[in-house]
Design an enzyme around this catalytic site. Structure first.
Site: not given
Ligand code: CNA
Length: 236
Positions: A143, A207, A115
């Site tokens: 930018c 998990n 990702h």
């Protein structure tokens, strides 16, 4: 034999281990997950972290992003360090991660960030690349070349994954002898679907909560992933 002993035995037998990780690997480094007990789900991250939302409300997007997704002082924990150590010992091919936090890279693992990462930013107007250290963080980052809005190099909801990352992940999963899935709800697609390419010897899942893939695994450990790695690598 208890589950930690079984996992240690699997590690002894295998030399091409691949780790597939998610946000739960980084919670003990102080980065909240989405769907765990203290997760960000109440903030509707799937709506805010979508491409559509970024384009329409860049200010609100970045407010959420810098508050909830970026933790510059977070450090790798025993899980990140343990996975990197197994790779250095020649036991593992590396890590495929859904995380954007760069903690696996900091620990020294070969990492496929499915990702993207919080490290890179692209100008939406001229394409110039910027890095985390050089962007403004208390407003919409712009930018330095043309003033255009920067977009983080993370895969937002409703955006496709990077094709090279997909191919590398599938290659790694289909060539490993043990796949160790850690700290992920396996609810985000297409990432979760890549584990179906596994055809090796052992599939292990570590998990806190149940997942819909528990039934496919040879070994399921419902515990904190960092404690498991402390037990198998740090204190071995
Ligand atoms: P998720 O859906 O939030 O699931 C996390 C899972 O980890 C849950 O099932 C928890 O029970 C479990 N968990 C939490 N803490 C631990 C622990 N210490 N030990 C073991 N298990 C634990 O997150 P996924 O990664 O599955 O979902 C993918 C999304 C979340 C990706 O798009 C990520 O980019 C996104 N995300 C990333 C980060 C990060 O980079 N650290 C943080 C938050 C969200």
């Amino acid at each position: 034999m208890d589950k930690i002993e079984i996992f240690k035995k699997y590690i002894q037998e295998c030399n091409r281990i691949v780790f597939f990780t998610g946000a739960g690997v980084s919670t003990s480094s102080g980065i909240p997950d989405f769907r765990g007990q203290n997760g960000l789900y109440k903030h509707a991250p799937e709506e805010i972290l979508s491409h559509d939302y970024f384009i329409r409300y860049p200010e609100k997007f970045y407010e959420f992003y810098f508050k909830h997704m970026v933790f510059p002082s977070a450090k790798p924990n025993a899980a990140h360090i343990g996975m990197a150590k197994l790779e250095k010992e020649g036991k593992s091919l590396g890590v495929i991660t859904q995380n954007i936090d760069t903690l696996h890279q900091q620990a020294g693992s070969t990492t496929i960030p499915l990702h993207g990462t919080i490290e890179k930013y692209f100008c939406q107007t001229c394409g110039k690349i910027h890095y985390f250290d050089e962007i403004e963080k208390n407003c919409i980052p712009k930018c330095k070349n043309c003033g255009g809005i920067l977009k983080p190099d993370v895969v937002l909801y409703d955006e496709p994954l990077n094709l090279e990352a997909i191919n590398q992940a599938i290659d790694m999963i289909s060539s490993c002898d043990m796949l160790v899935i850690c700290g992920t709800s396996l609810k985000v697609y297409p990432a979760a679907s890549y584990i179906k390419f596994f055809k090796g010897k052992y599939m292990v899942l570590i998990n806190l909560d149940d997942t819909t893939y528990d039934f496919m695994c040879d070994l399921v450990i419902h515990d904190c992933v960092e404690s498991v790695f402390e037990a198998i690598v740090t204190k071995k």
